[in-house]
Design a protein around this motif. Structure first.
Motif, mmCIF file in Angstrom:
data_model
loop_
_atom_site.group_PDB
_atom_site.id
_atom_site.type_symbol
_atom_site.label_atom_id
_atom_site.label_comp_id
_atom_site.label_asym_id
_atom_site.label_seq_id
_atom_site.Cartn_x
_atom_site.Cartn_y
_atom_site.Cartn_z
ATOM 1 N N LEU A 392 -25.933 -8.973 18.869
ATOM 2 C CA LEU A 392 -25.340 -8.870 17.535
ATOM 3 C C LEU A 392 -24.689 -7.509 17.323
ATOM 4 O O LEU A 392 -23.625 -7.403 16.696
ATOM 5 C CB LEU A 392 -26.408 -9.126 16.460
ATOM 6 C CG LEU A 392 -26.944 -10.563 16.383
ATOM 7 C CD1 LEU A 392 -28.074 -10.649 15.348
ATOM 8 C CD2 LEU A 392 -25.830 -11.541 16.033
ATOM 9 N N ASP A 393 -25.332 -6.450 17.834
ATOM 10 C CA ASP A 393 -24.756 -5.104 17.703
ATOM 11 C C ASP A 393 -23.406 -5.018 18.411
ATOM 12 O O ASP A 393 -22.437 -4.465 17.876
ATOM 13 C CB ASP A 393 -25.716 -4.060 18.284
ATOM 14 C CG ASP A 393 -26.893 -3.779 17.357
ATOM 15 O OD1 ASP A 393 -26.806 -4.162 16.169
ATOM 16 O OD2 ASP A 393 -27.892 -3.199 17.813
ATOM 17 N N ILE A 394 -23.344 -5.556 19.620
ATOM 18 C CA ILE A 394 -22.082 -5.532 20.365
ATOM 19 C C ILE A 394 -21.010 -6.321 19.620
ATOM 20 O O ILE A 394 -19.854 -5.912 19.529
ATOM 21 C CB ILE A 394 -22.292 -6.100 21.782
ATOM 22 C CG1 ILE A 394 -22.963 -5.048 22.656
ATOM 23 C CG2 ILE A 394 -20.981 -6.529 22.409
ATOM 24 C CD1 ILE A 394 -22.125 -3.806 22.884
ATOM 25 N N ALA A 395 -21.391 -7.461 19.069
ATOM 26 C CA ALA A 395 -20.433 -8.275 18.314
ATOM 27 C C ALA A 395 -19.891 -7.497 17.123
ATOM 28 O O ALA A 395 -18.691 -7.516 16.834
ATOM 29 C CB ALA A 395 -21.091 -9.575 17.864
ATOM 30 N N LYS A 396 -20.787 -6.784 16.410
ATOM 31 C CA LYS A 396 -20.350 -5.988 15.256
ATOM 32 C C LYS A 396 -19.445 -4.840 15.694
ATOM 33 O O LYS A 396 -18.428 -4.541 15.044
ATOM 34 C CB LYS A 396 -21.568 -5.425 14.519
ATOM 35 C CG LYS A 396 -22.358 -6.467 13.735
ATOM 36 C CD LYS A 396 -23.540 -5.816 13.033
ATOM 37 C CE LYS A 396 -24.371 -6.841 12.253
ATOM 38 N NZ LYS A 396 -25.535 -6.202 11.595
ATOM 39 N N ILE A 397 -19.821 -4.183 16.796
ATOM 40 C CA ILE A 397 -19.022 -3.055 17.282
ATOM 41 C C ILE A 397 -17.628 -3.515 17.672
ATOM 42 O O ILE A 397 -16.615 -2.890 17.325
ATOM 43 C CB ILE A 397 -19.732 -2.372 18.467
ATOM 44 C CG1 ILE A 397 -20.987 -1.631 17.970
ATOM 45 C CG2 ILE A 397 -18.805 -1.404 19.175
ATOM 46 C CD1 ILE A 397 -21.887 -1.119 19.080
ATOM 47 N N GLU A 398 -17.534 -4.623 18.419
ATOM 48 C CA GLU A 398 -16.229 -5.130 18.843
ATOM 49 C C GLU A 398 -15.389 -5.586 17.657
ATOM 50 O O GLU A 398 -14.167 -5.476 17.670
ATOM 51 C CB GLU A 398 -16.409 -6.284 19.827
ATOM 52 C CG GLU A 398 -16.818 -5.837 21.221
ATOM 53 C CD GLU A 398 -16.493 -6.877 22.256
ATOM 54 O OE1 GLU A 398 -16.899 -8.036 22.090
ATOM 55 O OE2 GLU A 398 -15.808 -6.533 23.236
ATOM 56 N N ILE A 540 -24.012 0.194 24.057
ATOM 57 C CA ILE A 540 -24.364 0.221 22.634
ATOM 58 C C ILE A 540 -24.685 1.649 22.204
ATOM 59 O O ILE A 540 -24.232 2.112 21.145
ATOM 60 C CB ILE A 540 -25.556 -0.719 22.350
ATOM 61 C CG1 ILE A 540 -25.129 -2.170 22.552
ATOM 62 C CG2 ILE A 540 -26.088 -0.514 20.940
ATOM 63 C CD1 ILE A 540 -26.280 -3.160 22.455
ATOM 64 N N SER A 541 -25.460 2.353 23.015
ATOM 65 C CA SER A 541 -25.841 3.726 22.680
ATOM 66 C C SER A 541 -24.602 4.609 22.537
ATOM 67 O O SER A 541 -24.516 5.422 21.603
ATOM 68 C CB SER A 541 -26.755 4.302 23.767
ATOM 69 O OG SER A 541 -27.960 3.561 23.837
ATOM 70 N N GLN A 542 -23.647 4.468 23.458
ATOM 71 C CA GLN A 542 -22.428 5.281 23.377
ATOM 72 C C GLN A 542 -21.662 5.002 22.086
ATOM 73 O O GLN A 542 -21.232 5.926 21.389
ATOM 74 C CB GLN A 542 -21.534 5.012 24.585
ATOM 75 C CG GLN A 542 -20.282 5.880 24.594
ATOM 76 C CD GLN A 542 -19.302 5.451 25.672
ATOM 77 O OE1 GLN A 542 -19.056 4.262 25.852
ATOM 78 N NE2 GLN A 542 -18.741 6.411 26.388
ATOM 79 N N LYS A 543 -21.487 3.720 21.742
ATOM 80 C CA LYS A 543 -20.746 3.367 20.530
ATOM 81 C C LYS A 543 -21.450 3.890 19.281
ATOM 82 O O LYS A 543 -20.803 4.392 18.349
ATOM 83 C CB LYS A 543 -20.581 1.846 20.443
ATOM 84 C CG LYS A 543 -19.795 1.223 21.581
ATOM 85 C CD LYS A 543 -18.360 1.704 21.611
ATOM 86 C CE LYS A 543 -17.577 0.999 22.706
ATOM 87 N NZ LYS A 543 -16.175 1.510 22.780
ATOM 88 N N LEU A 544 -22.778 3.788 19.256
ATOM 89 C CA LEU A 544 -23.523 4.260 18.083
ATOM 90 C C LEU A 544 -23.437 5.774 17.945
ATOM 91 O O LEU A 544 -23.234 6.302 16.840
ATOM 92 C CB LEU A 544 -24.991 3.824 18.187
ATOM 93 C CG LEU A 544 -25.265 2.320 18.017
ATOM 94 C CD1 LEU A 544 -26.740 2.012 18.262
ATOM 95 C CD2 LEU A 544 -24.860 1.858 16.619
ATOM 96 N N VAL A 545 -23.584 6.483 19.064
ATOM 97 C CA VAL A 545 -23.519 7.953 19.007
ATOM 98 C C VAL A 545 -22.125 8.402 18.566
ATOM 99 O O VAL A 545 -21.984 9.327 17.748
ATOM 100 C CB VAL A 545 -23.893 8.556 20.376
ATOM 101 C CG1 VAL A 545 -23.542 10.041 20.410
ATOM 102 C CG2 VAL A 545 -25.378 8.365 20.655
ATOM 103 N N GLU A 546 -21.084 7.781 19.110
ATOM 104 C CA GLU A 546 -19.725 8.140 18.696
ATOM 105 C C GLU A 546 -19.506 7.845 17.217
ATOM 106 O O GLU A 546 -18.808 8.602 16.527
ATOM 107 C CB GLU A 546 -18.708 7.377 19.556
ATOM 108 C CG GLU A 546 -18.655 7.866 21.002
ATOM 109 C CD GLU A 546 -17.728 7.030 21.866
ATOM 110 O OE1 GLU A 546 -17.277 5.962 21.376
ATOM 111 O OE2 GLU A 546 -17.469 7.425 23.009
ATOM 112 N N ALA A 547 -20.085 6.754 16.725
ATOM 113 C CA ALA A 547 -19.971 6.437 15.296
ATOM 114 C C ALA A 547 -20.691 7.461 14.439
ATOM 115 O O ALA A 547 -20.357 7.646 13.267
ATOM 116 C CB ALA A 547 -20.545 5.042 15.025
ATOM 117 N N MET A 548 -21.691 8.163 15.033
ATOM 118 C CA MET A 548 -22.430 9.187 14.292
ATOM 119 C C MET A 548 -21.909 10.594 14.565
ATOM 120 O O MET A 548 -22.565 11.583 14.259
ATOM 121 C CB MET A 548 -23.924 9.100 14.640
ATOM 122 C CG MET A 548 -24.584 7.818 14.129
ATOM 123 S SD MET A 548 -26.371 7.709 14.410
ATOM 124 C CE MET A 548 -26.451 7.449 16.168
#
Length: 591
Positions: A392-398, A540-548
């Motif tokens: 679900l996280d990947i789907a939201k990120i994409e 997922i970790s990379q996308k979340l860290v970049e978002a933060m």
């Protein structure tokens, strides 16, 4: 009446011709047959006999005229290639031709009206000799004009050169349209230009507006000159480059660093597509050879436009081909990912169904065993929930729908929660587990989202434990204080906190590390099947860290040498450092 091959006529003709040529060989002359100019040649253009009423203008001695003409080639067609082509055509077709042709003698030019006839061979043999008869139409000899309508030699030579150059442009255009391979296009172009124009050097450099340098990708040069392939040229240090790229017009300059000779000229032409420069062609030649006319410069611009269009089309094709290959690779990776995920989902589901079925069918011996089965089913359900959450996280990120609420987060509390979750797992595998914080007298607070930050750290530490069989895991943090304050969401922060997760595990080979953060990409499908998981954790970790507002980096010296993952988050407020001696992990940077 029919004359057969056995008749005496061919012998009579041969005898007559032999007598003519034998006489010419003895005295160097040829019966004029009533023509002003008469000579014979073989298929290679070598004179066999020669007789001209104006031979004295050439300064040739009659008794040695044929030898001198062949040895020195002082009296030859200006366009020798076209002349020899016509000669071969006449010998092949056995059909005479009449035409006008310019001959050169030192700095003097002669326009001749010629009729070339094949000397008919014996039946069954090929023609090898031609008989040429002609007359002088016009010439310029030491500024004394003969005939009428005389033109200056320079004008005539320039006109002939322009015709040759137009043919060259057409040939280059035909060649580059036959391929979409950039390397072939570049090399064919420099070879055609260099050989046809007898250049000292010809180079091609692709150009991109965002770059200050160009690299030599293709080259033609004389053997005595050093190669420039792979050399980089600073555009700013070459005024002709700047002018050509700006005006898209051919630029001629005296001298350059592209030849080792003294007197020479250089032509710089920018290739372009839709008025946007995409390359540079540089030609160098001896100064005394000739001076380019306006029409030749226009031809150079036309050739550059054709080349620029070909480069643009080839580049577009290359980009489309790369995009197609990436799309196919992404499709393959997604298929592999779905296969792994379906396996990961089925495994806990099958376990849960199995344990619950045993309980429902009363297959447990006592309450303790029943509770144990329930605990196992519960753990499997948690594991399944994590897998679904990752998907679900990947789907939201994409989809770009990942929304995060930011607030101050105490790093100490975060580290404590991570240790409480992960230390038992490490100890079950007999691995050491260390948590290290910077030496400060007050709390280290970062600007982030607590749940997502915890998710990132749990992902990284869980990976470290999963892929480590002996040794241990170390989780540490240090401060990076910057004079140039980092900004995130319109706020300035005093620096960044860098968190490091290091392990002594199986590591990753250098050539596979670029795949770690790609969605649906796994370093090794067999490794994923061996260790389990979806392979989405790092992505997922990379996308979340970049978002933060941070960055993620991975380091490993190779397989079997462990690995280290670092990530940064904005520092909410600068803590008070205990002392420089005790805070070895604190680093001051300049960003």
């Amino acid at each position: 009446m029919t004359i057969t091959a056995k008749s005496q006529l061919p012998n009579i003709f041969s005898q007559n011709l032999e007598s003519i040529t034998s006489n010419s060989k003895t005295d160097g002359s040829l019966p004029t047959l009533g023509a002003e100019l008469v000579y014979t040649q073989d298929g290679a253009g070598r004179y066999l006999t020669f007789c001209w009423q104006h031979s004295e203008l050439l300064g040739l001695k009659t008794e040695k005229i044929v030898d001198e003409l062949n040895q020195t080639q002082i009296f030859a067609p200006v366009d020798k290639v076209a002349y020899l082509e016509r000669l071969h055509r006449i010998l092949t077709n056995l059909v005479p031709e009449r035409f006008q042709c310019w001959f050169s003698h030192h700095q003097e030019l002669f326009e001749l009206d010629l009729t070339i006839s094949p000397i008919m061979p014996s039946l069954g043999t090929s023609a090898t000799t031609v008989l040429v008869m002609g007359r002088l139409l016009q010439a310029t000899l030491n500024k004394k004009q003969l005939g009428v309508g005389v033109k200056a030699p320079a004008q005539i030579e320039a006109a002939l050169r322009s015709q040759q150059h137009q043919k060259l442009v057409n040939r280059i255009t035909r060649n580059i349209r036959r391929t979409l391979d950039l390397d072939i296009i570049w090399q064919q172009t420099v070879d055609s230009l260099g050989k046809a124009l007898r250049l000292e050097r010809c180079i091609i450099c692709p150009y991109q507006p965002c770059h200050t340098k160009v690299e030599v990708k293709a080259e033609y040069h004389q053997p005595e000159l050093r190669s420039m392939i792979g050399s980089e040229i600073d555009i700013g240090s070459e005024p002709a480059f700047i002018q050509a790229l700006t005006t898209l017009e051919p630029i001629v300059m005296d001298g350059s660093g592209y030849t080792e000779s003294g007197q020479h000229k250089t032509l710089v032409v920018a290739t372009c597509y839709q008025d946007q420069a995409n390359g540079l062609v540089v030609l160098s030649w001896q100064d005394e050879c000739y001076t380019l006319t306006d029409s030749e410069l226009e031809l150079a611009k036309e050739a550059a436009d054709q080349l620029g269009t070909a480069i643009a089309h080839a580049t577009l094709y290359k980009e489309l081909e790369e995009a197609r290959q990436k799309a196919e690779e992404a499709s393959r990776l997604k298929s592999e990912f779905l296969a792994n995920v379906s396996h990961e989902i089925r495994t806990p589901l099958n376990g849960m169904i199995g344990f619950l079925k045993l309980i429902l069918e009363g297959m447990t011996d006592d309450a303790e065993e029943r509770n144990q089965f329930l605990e196992e089913a519960h753990q499997l359900s948690i594991h399944l929930l994590h897998i679904i959450n990752d998907i679900l996280d990947i789907a939201k990120i994409e989809a770009g729908k990942m929304e995060l609420a930011y607030a101050p987060v105490k790093l100490g509390e975060l580290f404590t929660d991570v240790e409480n979750f992960m230390r038992p797992q490490a100890e079950m595998k007999n691995l050491s587990f260390q948590m290290q914080m910077p030496a400060t007298s007050d709390e280290i607070i970062v600007q982030s989202n607590y749940q997502r930050l915890l998710q990132v750290m749990l992902n990284l530490v869980n990976n470290a434990i999963k892929f480590t069989h002996e040794g241990g895991i170390t989780v540490s943090a240090d401060l990076v204080l910057k004079k140039a304050k980092p900004q995130f969401q319109g706020q300035q922060f005093p620096g960044m906190v860098r968190v490091r997760v290091a392990d002594t595990g199986i590591g990753v080979s250098l050539d596979k590390q670029d795949k770690l953060f790609q969605l649906f990409s796994q370093v090794d499908g067999s490794r994923t099947r061996q260790y389990g998981g979806t392979g989405l954790g790092l992505a997922i970790s990379q996308k979340l860290v970049e978002a933060m507002g941070g960055e993620v980096h991975f380091y490993s010296l190779g397989e079997g040498l462990g690995s280290t993952v670092t990530f940064t988050v904005p520092l909410y407020q600068q803590p008070v450092i205990v002392s420089s001696n005790e805070s070895g992990s604190i680093k001051n940077g300049h960003g």
